[in-house]
Enzyme design. Structure first.
Site, PDB file in Angstrom:
ATOM      1  N   HIS A  72      12.868  38.288  16.962  1.00  0.00           N
ATOM      2  CA  HIS A  72      13.535  36.853  16.066  1.00  0.00           C
ATOM      3  C   HIS A  72      14.042  37.448  14.652  1.00  0.00           C
ATOM      4  O   HIS A  72      13.634  38.294  14.060  1.00  0.00           O
ATOM      5  CB  HIS A  72      12.386  36.109  15.845  1.00  0.00           C
ATOM      6  N   TYR A 200       6.571  26.441  11.750  1.00  0.00           N
ATOM      7  CA  TYR A 200       5.450  26.050  10.898  1.00  0.00           C
ATOM      8  C   TYR A 200       5.858  24.655  10.450  1.00  0.00           C
ATOM      9  O   TYR A 200       6.931  24.421  10.203  1.00  0.00           O
ATOM     10  CB  TYR A 200       5.168  26.841   9.859  1.00  0.00           C
ATOM     11  N   PRO A 292      -4.354  33.194   9.388  1.00  0.00           N
ATOM     12  CA  PRO A 292      -3.232  33.342  10.396  1.00  0.00           C
ATOM     13  C   PRO A 292      -1.986  33.141  10.011  1.00  0.00           C
ATOM     14  O   PRO A 292      -1.070  33.318  10.605  1.00  0.00           O
ATOM     15  CB  PRO A 292      -3.745  32.908  11.777  1.00  0.00           C
ATOM     16  N   LYS A 296      -0.341  38.259   9.703  1.00  0.00           N
ATOM     17  CA  LYS A 296      -0.547  39.543   9.174  1.00  0.00           C
ATOM     18  C   LYS A 296      -1.703  40.351   9.651  1.00  0.00           C
ATOM     19  O   LYS A 296      -1.706  41.676   9.600  1.00  0.00           O
ATOM     20  CB  LYS A 296      -0.557  39.365   7.653  1.00  0.00           C
ATOM     21  N   TYR A 384       7.333  38.016   4.342  1.00  0.00           N
ATOM     22  CA  TYR A 384       7.015  37.682   5.906  1.00  0.00           C
ATOM     23  C   TYR A 384       7.486  38.797   6.747  1.00  0.00           C
ATOM     24  O   TYR A 384       6.753  39.045   7.826  1.00  0.00           O
ATOM     25  CB  TYR A 384       7.833  36.463   6.202  1.00  0.00           C
TER      26      TYR A 384
HETATM   27  C1  PHB Z   1       0.715  33.394  17.119  1.00  0.00           C
HETATM   28  O1  PHB Z   1       1.817  33.665  18.091  1.00  0.00           O
HETATM   29  O2  PHB Z   1      -0.357  33.383  17.558  1.00  0.00           O
HETATM   30  C2  PHB Z   1       0.910  33.270  15.579  1.00  0.00           C
HETATM   31  C3  PHB Z   1       2.255  33.188  15.253  1.00  0.00           C
HETATM   32  C4  PHB Z   1       2.385  32.958  13.937  1.00  0.00           C
HETATM   33  C5  PHB Z   1       1.308  32.955  13.074  1.00  0.00           C
HETATM   34  C6  PHB Z   1       0.098  33.028  13.588  1.00  0.00           C
HETATM   35  C7  PHB Z   1      -0.214  32.917  14.897  1.00  0.00           C
HETATM   36  O3  PHB Z   1       1.397  32.712  11.683  1.00  0.00           O
END
Ligand code: PHB
Ligand code: APR
Length: 392
Positions: A72, A200, A292, A296, A384
């Protein structure tokens, strides 16, 4: 038993360390408290920074990741009444990231360990490090009903947040920093095609996240309150709530189906300092936890392992203790930068219980600033994407 590096914990940190050391001709034994099946049944993270991807590739662990993982350029953020905002890691940091599940990485690590007939002892009980501040440390444990003593040069504590390693550092030396957030994430895994990108979402009903594992495996999360119980969330209720939080075009694109895993995880930030006590070194979740939101956790485990393996390689190849001595401070610099970023992103994207109108406006203003400023966008994208590892 005798080895050069005794590794406590066979999660991603411990197994990756063992693999890298093996490739440098350094012997290790991994002691894992649980069974292999148990370790593989845990559904964990899924986003790999470019630095993690490269570390896995360089150590012969990239084949399936490069075939099945999904690269990505960035991730999207949506919030009330706003078009999709894109954290463009490729444009601003020249880096991509990969979605590839931690479960797959753990499988790849076990497969590599089997190929080299690694000394991995699962279901090791009562693992205990000893004499870390002498030059003859050792670890005791029970395995298959026998008491075993493992003599070693160094002990790597890769045994996660609840492990024994951090707890064996005297409280007069260890400093702990913690922040607990007043909500959790309800996560669902479903065998449905995911959205093309990570999205998000900040919504008055709470945070949401759309992620993915592979073309037929999706991972979604919604913010829930700490006293919420997973049993109260039927699949139908989960999908309805998820779709309420996303703008209509995205909600319409989400393909629903039966969940194959559903769980609630609380969010916390935690750092233990120092990450070294004598000949005991902490790596991964044993030393730090991040919420999460910034994806990270696994990447920090990988960067600790990179620094620690480099230090052991320099010690065994050149007899140099320079990198061993700088390990804790160097690892902690990267840890704190990810801890700070994860905390910041968590604050930006969640609705906090009891949030005042002032705080709400400030959060919206910060999101608007991010969307309108190249400088803010570059800063977020750089973090990020993941900061580079420090040179030796
Ligand atoms: C996940 O795919 O589990 C995941 C992806 C991004 C995040 C947290 C978890 O910020
Ligand atoms: N003795 C031996 N093994 C132990 C002990 C013990 N006393 N205590 C815990 N363990 C094992 C656990 O069973 C687990 O398999 O140590 C392992 C630690 O693995 P993880 O918790 O996965 O931690 P780590 O390898 O540091 O990986 C960090 O995991 O939680 C995620 O987001 C986090 O993705 C990150 C990754």
């Amino acid at each position: 038993m005798k080895t050069q590096v005794a590794i406590i914990g066979g999660g991603p940190a411990g197994m990756l360390l063992s693999e890298i050391l093996h490739r440098a001709g350094i012997d290790s034994v991994v002691l894992e408290a649980k069974s292999r099946d148990y370790v593989l049944s845990r559904i964990r993270a899924g986003v790999l920074e470019q630095g993690t991807v490269e570390l896995l590739r360089e150590n012969g662990l990239g084949e399936r990741m490069d075939r099945d993982g999904h690269p990505h350029d960035g991730a999207a953020i949506v919030w009330a009444g706003r078009d999709r905002y894109f954290i463009d890691a490729w444009k601003y940091a020249g880096k991509r990231f990969m979605t590839y599940g931690q479960t797959n990485i753990q499988e790849d690590l076990f497969a590599a360990a089997d190929r080299r007939q690694a000394k991995l002892l699962c279901e090791a009980q009562d693992v205990q490090p000893h004499d870390m501040t002498t030059d003859k440390p050792y670890v005791t444990f029970r395995h298959n009903g026998e008491d075993v003593r493992l003599d070693c040069d160094f002990i790597a504590g890769c045994d996660g947040f609840h492990g024994v390693s951090r707890k064996s550092i005297p409280t007069s030396i260890l400093r702990e920093f913690e922040k607990v957030y007043p909500f959790g994430w309800l996560g669902v895994l479903s065998e449905t095609p995911p959205l093309n990108e990570l999205v998000y979402c900040n919504h008055p009903r709470g945070f949401a996240l759309a992620s993915q594992r592979n073309p037929m495996l999706s991972r979604y999360y919604i913010q829930v309150s700490l006293d919420d119980k997973v049993e109260a969330w039927s699949d139908d209720r989960f999908w309805a709530e998820l779709k309420l939080r996303y703008p209509k075009e995205i909600a319409d694109a989400i393909v629903t189906g039966p969940s194959i895993e559903k769980s609630i995880a609380p969010l916390r930030s935690f750092v233990a300092e120092p990450m070294r006590h004598g000949r005991l070194f902490l790596a991964g979740d044993a030393a730090h936890i991040v919420p999460p939101t910034g994806a990270k956790g696994l990447n920090l485990a990988a960067s600790d392992v990179f620094y620690l393996s480099r230090a052991f390689k320099a010690y065994y190849a050149q007899g140099s203790t320079k990198l061993i001595d700088s390990y804790s401070a160097m690892a902690l610099r990267r840890v704190w930068s990810s801890v700070r970023f994860s905390w910041w992103l968590t604050n930006l994207l969640h609705r906090f219980p009891g949030m005042t109108e002032f705080e709400q406006r400030a959060q919206e203003c910060e999101l608007e600033y991010l969307a309108s400023s190249q400088h803010a966008s570059a800063s977020v994208a750089e973090q990020y994407a993941g900061l580079p590892f420090e040179p030796a």
